[in-house]
Design an enzyme around this catalytic site. Structure first.
Site, PDB file in Angstrom:
ATOM      1  N   GLN A 126       0.595  -1.178   0.151  1.00 30.00           N
ATOM      2  CA  GLN A 126      -0.047   0.019  -0.080  1.00 30.00           C
ATOM      3  C   GLN A 126       0.925   1.363  -0.049  1.00 30.00           C
ATOM      4  O   GLN A 126       1.699   1.539   0.835  1.00 30.00           O
ATOM      5  CB  GLN A 126      -1.004  -0.030   1.345  1.00 30.00           C
ATOM      6  CG  GLN A 126      -1.594   1.232   1.565  1.00 30.00           C
ATOM      7  CD  GLN A 126      -2.552   1.144   2.768  1.00 30.00           C
ATOM      8  OE1 GLN A 126      -1.934   0.735   3.799  1.00 30.00           O
ATOM      9  NE2 GLN A 126      -3.526   1.918   2.628  1.00 30.00           N
ATOM     10  N   TYR A 128       0.271   4.720   0.440  1.00 33.93           N
ATOM     11  CA  TYR A 128      -0.445   5.916   0.858  1.00 33.93           C
ATOM     12  C   TYR A 128       0.440   7.188   1.326  1.00 33.93           C
ATOM     13  O   TYR A 128       0.780   8.182   1.002  1.00 33.93           O
ATOM     14  CB  TYR A 128      -1.477   5.764   1.655  1.00 33.93           C
ATOM     15  CG  TYR A 128      -2.844   5.299   1.186  1.00 33.93           C
ATOM     16  CD1 TYR A 128      -2.877   4.785   0.064  1.00 33.93           C
ATOM     17  CD2 TYR A 128      -3.951   5.482   1.867  1.00 33.93           C
ATOM     18  CE1 TYR A 128      -4.124   4.180  -0.502  1.00 33.93           C
ATOM     19  CE2 TYR A 128      -5.315   5.060   1.371  1.00 33.93           C
ATOM     20  CZ  TYR A 128      -5.214   4.347   0.356  1.00 33.93           C
ATOM     21  OH  TYR A 128      -6.449   4.076  -0.406  1.00 33.93           O
ATOM     22  N   SER A 129       1.056   6.586   2.686  1.00 27.10           N
ATOM     23  CA  SER A 129       2.022   7.797   3.192  1.00 27.10           C
ATOM     24  C   SER A 129       3.337   8.099   2.795  1.00 27.10           C
ATOM     25  O   SER A 129       3.825   7.467   1.847  1.00 27.10           O
ATOM     26  CB  SER A 129       2.348   7.067   4.691  1.00 27.10           C
ATOM     27  OG  SER A 129       1.090   6.399   5.431  1.00 27.10           O
ATOM     28  N   GLU A 246      -9.739  -1.045   5.461  1.00 27.65           N
ATOM     29  CA  GLU A 246      -8.312  -1.198   6.469  1.00 27.65           C
ATOM     30  C   GLU A 246      -8.631  -1.331   7.947  1.00 27.65           C
ATOM     31  O   GLU A 246      -7.960  -2.263   8.635  1.00 27.65           O
ATOM     32  CB  GLU A 246      -7.486  -0.140   6.024  1.00 27.65           C
ATOM     33  CG  GLU A 246      -6.200  -0.124   6.690  1.00 27.65           C
ATOM     34  CD  GLU A 246      -4.921   0.780   6.109  1.00 27.65           C
ATOM     35  OE1 GLU A 246      -5.415   1.748   5.338  1.00 27.65           O
ATOM     36  OE2 GLU A 246      -3.832   0.770   6.757  1.00 27.65           O
ATOM     37  N   SER A 379      -3.609   6.965  13.060  1.00 22.09           N
ATOM     38  CA  SER A 379      -3.322   6.891  14.370  1.00 22.09           C
ATOM     39  C   SER A 379      -4.491   6.818  15.347  1.00 22.09           C
ATOM     40  O   SER A 379      -5.803   7.509  14.829  1.00 22.09           O
ATOM     41  CB  SER A 379      -2.295   7.839  14.726  1.00 22.09           C
ATOM     42  OG  SER A 379      -3.099   9.145  14.689  1.00 22.09           O
ATOM     43  N   GLU A 381      -5.137   8.715  17.745  1.00 25.70           N
ATOM     44  CA  GLU A 381      -5.809  10.459  17.829  1.00 25.70           C
ATOM     45  C   GLU A 381      -6.421  10.681  16.664  1.00 25.70           C
ATOM     46  O   GLU A 381      -7.553  11.339  16.699  1.00 25.70           O
ATOM     47  CB  GLU A 381      -4.549  11.131  17.849  1.00 25.70           C
ATOM     48  CG  GLU A 381      -3.516  10.880  19.275  1.00 25.70           C
ATOM     49  CD  GLU A 381      -2.497   9.749  19.112  1.00 25.70           C
ATOM     50  OE1 GLU A 381      -2.427   9.199  18.106  1.00 25.70           O
ATOM     51  OE2 GLU A 381      -2.341   9.499  20.095  1.00 25.70           O
TER      52      GLU A 381
HETATM   53  C1  FAD Z   1       4.496  -0.423  11.307  1.00 22.77           C
HETATM   54  C2  FAD Z   1       3.487   0.787  10.386  1.00 22.77           C
HETATM   55  C3  FAD Z   1       3.345   0.334   9.222  1.00 22.77           C
HETATM   56  C4  FAD Z   1       2.640   1.143   8.132  1.00 22.77           C
HETATM   57  N1  FAD Z   1       2.427   0.733   7.040  1.00 22.77           N
HETATM   58  C5  FAD Z   1       1.801   1.429   5.914  1.00 22.77           C
HETATM   59  C6  FAD Z   1       1.608   1.030   4.612  1.00 22.77           C
HETATM   60  O1  FAD Z   1       1.758  -0.225   4.399  1.00 22.77           O
HETATM   61  N2  FAD Z   1       1.193   1.913   3.939  1.00 22.77           N
HETATM   62  C7  FAD Z   1       1.104   3.150   3.792  1.00 22.77           C
HETATM   63  O2  FAD Z   1       0.604   4.071   3.350  1.00 22.77           O
HETATM   64  N3  FAD Z   1       1.320   3.399   5.289  1.00 22.77           N
HETATM   65  C8  FAD Z   1       1.761   2.874   6.299  1.00 22.77           C
HETATM   66  N4  FAD Z   1       1.822   3.420   7.556  1.00 22.77           N
HETATM   67  C9  FAD Z   1       1.721   4.829   7.766  1.00 22.77           C
HETATM   68  C10 FAD Z   1       0.493   5.190   8.836  1.00 22.77           C
HETATM   69  O3  FAD Z   1      -0.525   5.070   8.342  1.00 22.77           O
HETATM   70  C11 FAD Z   1       0.959   6.519   9.314  1.00 22.77           C
HETATM   71  O4  FAD Z   1       2.064   6.436  10.121  1.00 22.77           O
HETATM   72  C12 FAD Z   1      -0.090   7.165  10.076  1.00 22.77           C
HETATM   73  O5  FAD Z   1      -0.966   7.652   9.404  1.00 22.77           O
HETATM   74  C13 FAD Z   1       0.515   8.338  10.801  1.00 22.77           C
HETATM   75  O6  FAD Z   1       1.369   9.360   9.975  1.00 22.77           O
HETATM   76  P1  FAD Z   1       2.734   9.919  10.055  1.00 22.77           P
HETATM   77  O7  FAD Z   1       3.657   8.737  10.605  1.00 22.77           O
HETATM   78  O8  FAD Z   1       2.788  10.728   9.040  1.00 22.77           O
HETATM   79  O9  FAD Z   1       2.488  10.519  11.647  1.00 22.77           O
HETATM   80  P2  FAD Z   1       2.060  12.143  11.659  1.00 22.77           P
HETATM   81  O10 FAD Z   1       0.747  12.574  10.935  1.00 22.77           O
HETATM   82  O11 FAD Z   1       3.076  13.133  11.665  1.00 22.77           O
HETATM   83  O12 FAD Z   1       1.469  12.275  13.196  1.00 22.77           O
HETATM   84  C14 FAD Z   1       2.396  12.230  14.234  1.00 22.77           C
HETATM   85  C15 FAD Z   1       1.511  12.255  15.606  1.00 22.77           C
HETATM   86  O13 FAD Z   1       0.693  13.458  15.619  1.00 22.77           O
HETATM   87  C16 FAD Z   1      -0.623  13.039  16.194  1.00 22.77           C
HETATM   88  N5  FAD Z   1      -1.511  13.951  15.179  1.00 22.77           N
HETATM   89  C17 FAD Z   1      -1.251  14.171  13.794  1.00 22.77           C
HETATM   90  N6  FAD Z   1      -2.458  14.776  13.326  1.00 22.77           N
HETATM   91  C18 FAD Z   1      -3.176  14.975  14.378  1.00 22.77           C
HETATM   92  C19 FAD Z   1      -4.546  15.795  14.737  1.00 22.77           C
HETATM   93  N7  FAD Z   1      -5.029  16.462  13.705  1.00 22.77           N
HETATM   94  N8  FAD Z   1      -4.972  15.769  15.646  1.00 22.77           N
HETATM   95  C20 FAD Z   1      -4.512  14.946  16.861  1.00 22.77           C
HETATM   96  N9  FAD Z   1      -3.282  14.281  16.700  1.00 22.77           N
HETATM   97  C21 FAD Z   1      -2.636  14.448  15.424  1.00 22.77           C
HETATM   98  C22 FAD Z   1      -0.717  11.664  15.452  1.00 22.77           C
HETATM   99  O14 FAD Z   1      -1.514  10.700  15.983  1.00 22.77           O
HETATM  100  C23 FAD Z   1       0.675  10.988  15.807  1.00 22.77           C
HETATM  101  O15 FAD Z   1       0.790  10.642  17.289  1.00 22.77           O
HETATM  102  C24 FAD Z   1       2.680   2.437   8.749  1.00 22.77           C
HETATM  103  C25 FAD Z   1       2.953   2.887   9.710  1.00 22.77           C
HETATM  104  C26 FAD Z   1       3.572   2.087  10.759  1.00 22.77           C
HETATM  105  C27 FAD Z   1       4.175   2.555  12.065  1.00 22.77           C
END
Ligand code: FAD
Length: 394
Positions: A126, A128-129, A246, A379, A381
């Site tokens: 996937q 996305y991120s 998902e 996440s 949150e």
């Molecule tokens: C083990 C693992 C596997 C993954 N696998 C995939 C994958 O296969 N494909 C893919 O596309 N993605 C994948 N991801 C990515 C995952 O979807 C993102 O890590 C997740 O959506 C959080 O985004 P970020 O890491 O950019 O953190 P950020 O968005 O930068 O967030 C950082 C912190 O701030 C908090 N936060 C952010 N915005 C807000 C808000 N508006 N209100 C309150 N709190 C907030 C978050 O909860 C978090 O604690 C994976 C992540 C992990 C850890």
């Protein structure tokens, strides 16, 4: 509301239980129970056993290989698999890409990809991120520029891509138009062959030393336009549809029940001040709280199923509640396991001279690894924000 299984549902549960008992290979069960890493071959072996039986994609329409089980039967299936310690069916093909293709794909896309997904011939991941675009997914920057010869040229980077090192295909959100006022517009959903020149996969080492996630770089990667799903610029609609699927699979109630049983066994053997840890009031209190939460999660899940069974209504924002509670319980169990295993749980790998068993040696890596559960699939949150807006109207 009726939270009990009907006689037919109980009979179905027994059938599933019996089949799993006879068909789940012992070595795979032992690996799952012992928190060992599963190889690509392990995952595909189980996938193919299920495909042969016709049970690998229960949610799909029957014409494509679905089982025609109702929502309760599907739930029973999930929970029995968790309880029996089966490997997971890797969700990216069966549970994410396939529902999208079934809903938005062309006939040609369905015919090309669905049978291969079903039989485990293509391994999917996937995309996305991106760095800086996780929770704020609509800010993604990987761009796809359409060329006259029927190709997009894709340039950019994805991150946290689970199992990209095994993948033959990746479904990606890409920006096809950077000039729209609303960021959600101008995003498209593309299927990209991971063997195309210009793609580089680089592992990210997680806290426990595992290499299950990756960075994926796209350097002018040519993607045929027939790999566009739905309309160009309408990828956000597809992306949101997929996210619901998902999050459905993140509760893992059956697996948590199995792990709680194991935890009780450990706490019965581990001594604290000469008595089993299980008799320690503070430990019992923590364990009981987790057990009660798990029961509440199961009842909540059954309540949603009852709604779906009666009205056919999809669960919507309720899925966020299951994701939050399910993952918090999974993490709490890893903490209690560490406590129950005593000082030896601190180490990452067995030391020959010490009285170590391999299960204990997997507990610290498991504890570290499971920190991910409250981050991935959106996440916790963000899930709370969804509940606040969609369910509580705040
Ligand atoms: C083990 C693992 C596997 C993954 N696998 C995939 C994958 O296969 N494909 C893919 O596309 N993605 C994948 N991801 C990515 C995952 O979807 C993102 O890590 C997740 O959506 C959080 O985004 P970020 O890491 O950019 O953190 P950020 O968005 O930068 O967030 C950082 C912190 O701030 C908090 N936060 C952010 N915005 C807000 C808000 N508006 N209100 C309150 N709190 C907030 C978050 O909860 C978090 O604690 C994976 C992540 C992990 C850890």
């Amino acid at each position: 509301m009726d939270l009990n299984y009907s006689p037919d549902e109980l009979a179905f549960r027994d059938e599933v239980r019996g089949w799993l008992r006879s068909n789940l290979p012992d070595d795979l069960r032992a690996k799952v129970e012992g928190y060992q890493e599963l190889s690509k071959d392990d995952l595909l072996r189980w996938h193919k056993i299920l495909a042969k039986k016709g049970w690998v994609a229960p949610d799909w329409p029957t014409e494509w290989g679905g089982t025609d089980w109702n929502v309760v039967q599907r739930y029973i299936w999930e929970e029995e698999c968790g309880f029996a310690a089966t490997p997971m069916v890797v969700p990216f093909g069966v549970r994410m890409c396939a529902p999208v293709l079934l809903r938005f794909g062309t006939d040609a896309q369905k015919k090309k990809f669905l049978p291969r997904i079903y039989h485990g011939e293509d391994f999917w991941c996937q995309g996305y991120s991106e760095p800086g675009s996780g929770s704020d997914l609509a800010s993604l920057k990987t761009r796809a520029v359409r060329q006259g010869d029927g190709h997009y040229v894709v340039t950019g980077q994805k991150i946290w891509t689970t199992m990209a090192q095994h993948a033959d295909w990746i479904f990606c959100l890409v920006r096809t138009d950077g000039t729209t006022g609303k960021r959600q517009d101008g995003i498209s959903f593309l299927l990209i062959d991971m063997h195309t020149p210009g793609i580089t996969v680089r592992p990210i080492v997680l806290l426990d030393g595992s290499k299950e996630v990756n960075e994926v770089f796209f350097d002018e990667v040519a993607v045929p336009v027939e790999n566009l799903v739905h309309e160009e610029g309408k990828g956000w609609t597809v992306a949101k549809y997929l996210l619901g699927y998902e999050r459905m699979g993140t509760g893992r109630i059956g697996a948590s029940k199995r792990e709680l049983a194991k935890l009780k066994e450990l706490a019965g053997e581990q001594l604290k001040d000469g008595r089993p840890l299980m008799e320690d009031p503070r430990f019992r209190d923590r364990l009981t709280r987790v057990e009660v939460e798990l029961m509440a999660l199961e009842i909540t899940n059954l309540r949603f199923l009852d709604q779906m069974r009666r009205s056919g209504r999809p669960p919507g924002a309720d899925v966020s509640m299951l994701k939050i509670k399910g993952t918090e319980i999974q993490q709490a169990i890893t903490e209690l396991m560490m406590q129950a295993a005593g000082p030896l749980a601190q180490a990452f790998r067995p030391v020959d001279a010490m009285d170590f068993d391999h299960f204990t040696a997997r507990l610290a890596p498991r504890y570290c690894n499971l920190r991910k559960a409250t981050i991935y699939a959106g996440s916790n949150e963000i899930q709370r924000n969804i509940i606040a807006k969609a369910t509580l109207g705040l």
